[in-house]
Design an enzyme around this catalytic site. Sequence first.
Site, PDB file in Angstrom:
ATOM      1  N   ASP A 126       0.848  -1.202   0.000  1.00 37.49           N
ATOM      2  CA  ASP A 126       0.000   0.000   0.000  1.00 37.49           C
ATOM      3  C   ASP A 126       0.883   1.252   0.000  1.00 37.49           C
ATOM      4  O   ASP A 126       0.696   2.162  -0.813  1.00 37.49           O
ATOM      5  CB  ASP A 126      -0.918   0.017   1.235  1.00 37.49           C
ATOM      6  N   GLU A 155       1.352  -6.656  -5.238  1.00 44.94           N
ATOM      7  CA  GLU A 155       1.019  -5.783  -6.373  1.00 44.94           C
ATOM      8  C   GLU A 155       2.254  -5.102  -6.954  1.00 44.94           C
ATOM      9  O   GLU A 155       2.552  -5.230  -8.143  1.00 44.94           O
ATOM     10  CB  GLU A 155       0.003  -4.717  -5.912  1.00 44.94           C
TER      11      GLU A 155
HETATM   12  O1  TRH Z   1       4.370  -6.074   0.611  1.00 42.17           O
HETATM   13  P1  TRH Z   1       3.344  -6.716  -0.242  1.00 42.17           P
HETATM   14  O2  TRH Z   1       2.978  -8.072   0.130  1.00 42.17           O
HETATM   15  O3  TRH Z   1       2.086  -5.805  -0.284  1.00 42.17           O
HETATM   16  C1  TRH Z   1       0.773  -6.351  -0.406  1.00 42.17           C
HETATM   17  C2  TRH Z   1       0.176  -6.000  -1.744  1.00 42.17           C
HETATM   18  O4  TRH Z   1       0.303  -4.665  -2.091  1.00 42.17           O
HETATM   19  C3  TRH Z   1      -1.279  -6.384  -1.750  1.00 42.17           C
HETATM   20  O5  TRH Z   1      -1.874  -5.988  -2.967  1.00 42.17           O
HETATM   21  C4  TRH Z   1      -1.963  -5.717  -0.600  1.00 42.17           C
HETATM   22  O6  TRH Z   1      -3.292  -6.004  -0.592  1.00 42.17           O
HETATM   23  C5  TRH Z   1      -1.327  -6.203   0.666  1.00 42.17           C
HETATM   24  O7  TRH Z   1       0.054  -5.847   0.670  1.00 42.17           O
HETATM   25  C6  TRH Z   1      -1.995  -5.632   1.882  1.00 42.17           C
HETATM   26  O8  TRH Z   1       3.881  -6.781  -1.769  1.00 42.17           O
HETATM   27  P2  TRH Z   1       4.140  -5.650  -2.868  1.00 42.17           P
HETATM   28  O9  TRH Z   1       2.856  -5.095  -3.348  1.00 42.17           O
HETATM   29  O10 TRH Z   1       5.008  -6.246  -3.854  1.00 42.17           O
HETATM   30  O11 TRH Z   1       4.913  -4.490  -2.124  1.00 42.17           O
HETATM   31  C7  TRH Z   1       6.239  -4.609  -1.720  1.00 42.17           C
HETATM   32  C8  TRH Z   1       6.947  -3.267  -1.833  1.00 42.17           C
HETATM   33  O12 TRH Z   1       8.221  -3.349  -1.237  1.00 42.17           O
HETATM   34  C9  TRH Z   1       7.159  -2.834  -3.267  1.00 42.17           C
HETATM   35  O13 TRH Z   1       7.010  -1.440  -3.392  1.00 42.17           O
HETATM   36  C10 TRH Z   1       8.605  -3.211  -3.516  1.00 42.17           C
HETATM   37  C11 TRH Z   1       9.199  -2.939  -2.169  1.00 42.17           C
HETATM   38  N1  TRH Z   1      10.457  -3.610  -1.848  1.00 42.17           N
HETATM   39  C12 TRH Z   1      11.587  -2.829  -1.708  1.00 42.17           C
HETATM   40  O14 TRH Z   1      11.551  -1.601  -1.920  1.00 42.17           O
HETATM   41  N2  TRH Z   1      12.755  -3.440  -1.354  1.00 42.17           N
HETATM   42  C13 TRH Z   1      12.854  -4.780  -1.155  1.00 42.17           C
HETATM   43  O15 TRH Z   1      13.952  -5.276  -0.835  1.00 42.17           O
HETATM   44  C14 TRH Z   1      11.667  -5.573  -1.342  1.00 42.17           C
HETATM   45  C15 TRH Z   1      11.748  -7.059  -1.136  1.00 42.17           C
HETATM   46  C16 TRH Z   1      10.493  -4.949  -1.675  1.00 42.17           C
END
Ligand code: TRH
Length: 368
Positions: free
Chosen positions: A17, A270
Site C-alpha cells: 500500500d 502488487e
Molecule cells: O508487501 P506486499 O505483500 O504488499 C501487499 C500487496 O500490495 C497487496 O496488494 C496488498 O493487498 C497487501 O500488501 C496488503 O507486496 P508488494 O505489493 O510487492 O509491495 C512490496 C513493496 O516493497 C514494493 O514497493 C517493492 C518494495 N520492496 C523494496 O523496496 N525493497 C525490497 O527489498 C523488497 C523485497 C520490496
Amino acid sequence: MTLAARVLCRVVDNFGDAGVCWRFVRQLAREHGWRMRLTIDRPDLLERLGAQPEADAGRGAIVVEHWAGDAATRPHDEDILVSAFGAEPPPGLRAALAGAPRRPLWVQLEYLSAEEWVSSHHGLRSKKPRDGAVEHFYYPGFDARSGGLLREAGLFAARDAFVTGGARRAWLATRGIAPDPEERIATLFCYPQAPVVCWFRLLRTGPTRWRVLVPEGVADAALARHFGRAPAVGQVLHDAMLTVQRVPFLSQDEYDRLLWSADLNLVRGEDSWVRAQWAARPFLWQPYRQEEGVHLRKLRAFLHRLQGCGEIDAAMLAWSGEGDWECAWRAFDAQFDGLGPDFERWSAALGGQQDLCTRFAEFCIERL
Ligand code: TRH
C-alpha cells in the site's frame, strides 16, 4: 497543468500500500510537476522504501503527513483527493467533498487486477445519496481501457543500460553478491504459504546451481526449517546445488536493480509483481491471499493475458497452492533457458501502453 493532489493511505498490511502510493506521488510530482501531499498512517514504511520526499519531487513538490488523530481532517488547497485502496476520508475532509464551494475531485484508487471486469468499471462514478459527494473509480490494469500500470519515464532505458553495460556485475559486487559464472540467480519475495521448503529441497539436488537471494524478513520460517536457522544479512548458506544469500531490504530503486540482475524473480502482491514485469525476465507471481480463492481467480486472469507456455502457468499456479509444485518446478526448470522471450515480449507490449500517472493526469484534467 500544475495541480495539487492529496493521497490518503491507510496501510492494511505489508509494504504494498505504501509502496504503490509512494511511487504514484513521486511520479506525479517529478514528471507532471504536481504538488503532492501524502497522508499516511505508516510514514515509517516510506523510509524503508527509500523515499526522500524533498529530493524526489523533481519539478513538483511532495509533503508527507502522518495520518494520526486529527492531522488529516483539515482540507488544504487540493484540486484532487485520492482515497487509495478504500481509505475513508476523515470527517473534516469528507465534509469538504460534499459541500465546499470549490470541492476537490474525489478519486478512489483501486487495487490492480488483470480481471476482465476492470476496464468496464474503470472511470465509473457514484453519488453518495446522503450528501451528494461524487466519487470516481480509478482501476489500474493491463489494457488501454483501464487505468494502466505505474511505470516511470526512462525506466526501460535505465534497465537496458544496466543490463547491457558492466553495471550489473559491479552493482552485485558492491552488494557482496558474487555468483559463480555457471550459477543462476533467483530473488525470493513471497508470502509464508509459498512452498519454499519443497523448492529448496528440489534445488539442492537439481540439475543447475541456483543462488537464491532472500531479502531480510522474507521466508524466515522456511529458511529455519531447511538450514536450521534464518541467516543474517550478508550471510551465505550452501547446500549441495543450492546457495542462499540473505540480502538487505533495499530501497525501491535498488530493488529494481536486484530484479534486473536476476535470472528469475519470485514476487508477490502488487508492486513487486509490476516491477518484475518491467524487468523483462522470467518471474513467478504469488498474489496476496484472499478469502474463497479470489487470489487464484486473479492469478488465472493474469495468466490468460500473459499467454505464456504451459510450464509458466503450472509453476505460477503451484507456487500459489494450486497443483503439484514439485512437478511444476521440474518442468519449468527444464524449459528455463527458453522462457525469456515470453517475458520480454510481454514486458515490451505492456511498456508500449501509456503509464498510469499519465493516464491519471488526463483522467483528472478531463473531470475538473
Ligand atoms: O508487501 P506486499 O505483500 O504488499 C501487499 C500487496 O500490495 C497487496 O496488494 C496488498 O493487498 C497487501 O500488501 C496488503 O507486496 P508488494 O505489493 O510487492 O509491495 C512490496 C513493496 O516493497 C514494493 O514497493 C517493492 C518494495 N520492496 C523494496 O523496496 N525493497 C525490497 O527489498 C523488497 C523485497 C520490496
